[in-house]
Design an enzyme around this catalytic site. Structure first.
Site, PDB file in Angstrom:
ATOM      1  N   ASP A 297      -9.610  -9.287   8.418  1.00  0.00           N
ATOM      2  CA  ASP A 297     -11.053  -9.427   8.152  1.00  0.00           C
ATOM      3  C   ASP A 297     -11.481 -10.863   8.441  1.00  0.00           C
ATOM      4  O   ASP A 297     -12.586 -11.106   8.933  1.00  0.00           O
ATOM      5  CB  ASP A 297     -11.399  -9.037   6.713  1.00  0.00           C
ATOM      6  CG  ASP A 297     -11.987  -7.627   6.644  1.00  0.00           C
ATOM      7  OD1 ASP A 297     -11.458  -6.752   7.370  1.00  0.00           O
ATOM      8  OD2 ASP A 297     -12.959  -7.405   5.888  1.00  0.00           O
TER       9      ASP A 297
ATOM     10  N   LYS B 246       4.693 -14.696   1.443  1.00  0.00           N
ATOM     11  CA  LYS B 246       4.417 -15.561   0.289  1.00  0.00           C
ATOM     12  C   LYS B 246       5.751 -15.693  -0.421  1.00  0.00           C
ATOM     13  O   LYS B 246       5.895 -15.375  -1.600  1.00  0.00           O
ATOM     14  CB  LYS B 246       3.325 -14.922  -0.584  1.00  0.00           C
ATOM     15  CG  LYS B 246       2.844 -15.776  -1.733  1.00  0.00           C
ATOM     16  CD  LYS B 246       2.132 -17.049  -1.309  1.00  0.00           C
ATOM     17  CE  LYS B 246       1.808 -17.882  -2.546  1.00  0.00           C
ATOM     18  NZ  LYS B 246       1.481 -19.283  -2.227  1.00  0.00           N
TER      19      LYS B 246
ATOM     20  N   ASP C 188      -4.160  -6.875   6.171  1.00  0.00           N
ATOM     21  CA  ASP C 188      -5.494  -6.319   5.925  1.00  0.00           C
ATOM     22  C   ASP C 188      -6.496  -7.462   5.717  1.00  0.00           C
ATOM     23  O   ASP C 188      -7.571  -7.506   6.312  1.00  0.00           O
ATOM     24  CB  ASP C 188      -5.403  -5.438   4.663  1.00  0.00           C
ATOM     25  CG  ASP C 188      -6.627  -4.568   4.467  1.00  0.00           C
ATOM     26  OD1 ASP C 188      -7.560  -4.652   5.285  1.00  0.00           O
ATOM     27  OD2 ASP C 188      -6.656  -3.805   3.486  1.00  0.00           O
TER      28      ASP C 188
ATOM     29  N   ASP D  70      -1.411 -18.327   2.053  1.00  0.00           N
ATOM     30  CA  ASP D  70      -2.482 -19.263   1.677  1.00  0.00           C
ATOM     31  C   ASP D  70      -2.664 -20.331   2.753  1.00  0.00           C
ATOM     32  O   ASP D  70      -3.786 -20.676   3.134  1.00  0.00           O
ATOM     33  CB  ASP D  70      -2.242 -19.880   0.281  1.00  0.00           C
ATOM     34  CG  ASP D  70      -0.776 -20.194   0.005  1.00  0.00           C
ATOM     35  OD1 ASP D  70       0.077 -19.931   0.880  1.00  0.00           O
ATOM     36  OD2 ASP D  70      -0.481 -20.718  -1.081  1.00  0.00           O
TER      37      ASP D  70
ATOM     38  N   TYR E 187       0.825  -1.217   0.000  1.00  0.00           N
ATOM     39  CA  TYR E 187       0.000   0.000   0.000  1.00  0.00           C
ATOM     40  C   TYR E 187       0.855   1.262   0.000  1.00  0.00           C
ATOM     41  O   TYR E 187       0.430   2.309   0.463  1.00  0.00           O
ATOM     42  CB  TYR E 187      -0.921   0.026   1.229  1.00  0.00           C
ATOM     43  CG  TYR E 187      -1.992  -1.050   1.267  1.00  0.00           C
ATOM     44  CD1 TYR E 187      -2.142  -1.979   0.246  1.00  0.00           C
ATOM     45  CD2 TYR E 187      -2.868  -1.134   2.335  1.00  0.00           C
ATOM     46  CE1 TYR E 187      -3.107  -2.964   0.294  1.00  0.00           C
ATOM     47  CE2 TYR E 187      -3.848  -2.114   2.393  1.00  0.00           C
ATOM     48  CZ  TYR E 187      -3.962  -3.036   1.367  1.00  0.00           C
ATOM     49  OH  TYR E 187      -4.930  -3.998   1.427  1.00  0.00           O
TER      50      TYR E 187
END
Ligand code: NAD
Length: 347
Positions: free
Chosen positions: A245, A184, A241, A217, A134
């Site tokens: 959630d 990742k 982020d 993942d 970001y």
């Protein structure tokens, strides 16, 4: 008695309702403990429609003098694109004030049933909050044409990666002593391999903390299948982020997910806000769950050094939910849940 100067940015939609609820609870817990003064700023999508910007040019400098910033939620996609509202207010504040640690606790409050069979989980997600995916570096050329190109570059600096991981290690040390670093690095062979290397370097310093390296993942599966095995989780801006959630979902929904944007060296104010957005679908209906917003007040009090008041707010939230108040969407109004928390505080 100490007096705290707080900047309020209620924002849009339910951001206004939950900020109001949070401030009522703050007023109740302050009695006999500390004083506070609030200055409310109307910066929001409505403000943008009137002024062509989300906050005034000197908005950051205006906020700098406060002890803390409390934010409801910002965004009204029907009139202002989310990319404009996010990049015009929240992200600039997080970056300008070096609020590099975004802390999001995920656990089931007493009485709340999550969607999982697992119950005894207590996860502290720490999301890097100022760079990574970001960072805003990128551009578009040939817009609207067949040969259009869009590039968005993630930026990971040694200073940025090291400080967020160090913060995570310190948190792990003060909790159950386990840190999970999420990357990742099998697919992203520069930035995420670099992140893994810095994690290993710090692990050599924090020998009392055990470390797991997980790919994002596998991590989402872990959070669903065995969240009780997790303690402190550290992730980049984007991965954090998304993970939080999921964390909100397993703790019963966005109405329970609190967050703190912390500047650990205290050179500028930190900002406290629920994870959720402005929820246009339920705005103005007095049905938003204010628990996340109130929990964020507890985080703010903790940061300000009011640990006893912070614990009192958390116990009051839990006393209310243990009594079945606000444990499911639609069960109680925003006002009823707020009143139940205040009643528990004053009991
Ligand atoms: P959202 O969090 O606003 O809502 C998602 C869903 O969760 C909706 O169905 C909503 O009704 C429900 N929900 C959220 N908070 C709730 C609460 N406290 N009580 C009960 N139900 C709740 O996410 P969205 O719909 O994707 O975004 C709406 C707007 O909010 C967008 O403009 C988005 O950019 C913005 N947003 C802002 C922030 C922020 O200010 N930090 C965070 C996320 C989204």
């Amino acid at each position: 008695m100490k007096t705290y100067n707080l900047a309020l940015i209620p924002g849009d939609g339910i951001g206004v309702d939950v900020t109001d609820a949070a401030m009522k609870v703050l007023g109740a817990v302050a009695k006999g403990r500390f004083a506070f003064e609030t200055t409310s700023f109307p910066w929001s999508c409505e403000y943008y429609l009137k002024h062509g910007r989300m906050m005034p040019e000197d908005g950051i400098e205006t906020l700098r003098g406060f002890d803390a910033i409390y934010l409801g939620a910002v965004g009204w996609p029907a009139t202002v694109p989310d990319s404009v509202s996010l990049h015009g207010l929240l992200l600039p504040i997080r970056k300008a004030f070096n609020q590099y640690a975004n802390i999001r606790p995920h656990r089931l409050l007493a009485g709340v049933e999550g969607p999982l069979k697992a119950e005894g989980f207590d996860i502290l997600c720490i999301r890097e909050n100022t760079e990574g995916e970001y960072s805003g570096a990128g551009g578009r050329v040939h817009e609207g044409k067949d040969n259009e190109v869009a590039v968005e570059t993630s930026v990971f600096t040694r200073a940025g990666v090291e400080r967020i991981l160090r913060f995570g290690f310190e948190q792990a040390r003060s909790r159950r002593g386990h840190l999970t670093s999420v990357t990742k690095s099998n697919a992203q062979k520069y930035s995420m391999v670099f992140w893994d290397e810095v994690t290993r370097e710090l692990a050599a310093e924090y020998t009392d903390v055990t470390v797991s390296h997980m790919h994002i993942d596998a991590m989402v599966a872990k959070m669903v299948m065995a969240p009780q095995d997790l303690d402190v989780v550290v992730a980049s801006n984007l991965f954090g982020d998304i993970l939080t959630d999921l964390g909100a979902a397993i703790q019963g929904g966005l109405g329970f997910a609190a967050s703190a944007n912390i500047n650990p060296d205290r050179s500028a104010p930190s900002m406290f806000e629920p994870v959720h957005g402005s929820a246009p679908d339920i705005a103005g209906k007095n049905i938003a769950n204010p628990v996340a917003a109130i929990w964020s007040v507890a985080q703010m009090l903790d940061h300000l050094g009011e640990a006893e008041a912070s614990a009192a707010v958390l116990s009051a939230i839990e006393a209310a939910t243990a009594n079945g108040i606000g444990i499911r969407p639609g069960l109680n109004t925003t006002d009823e849940i707020t009143a139940a928390v205040i009643a528990a505080l004053e009991a």
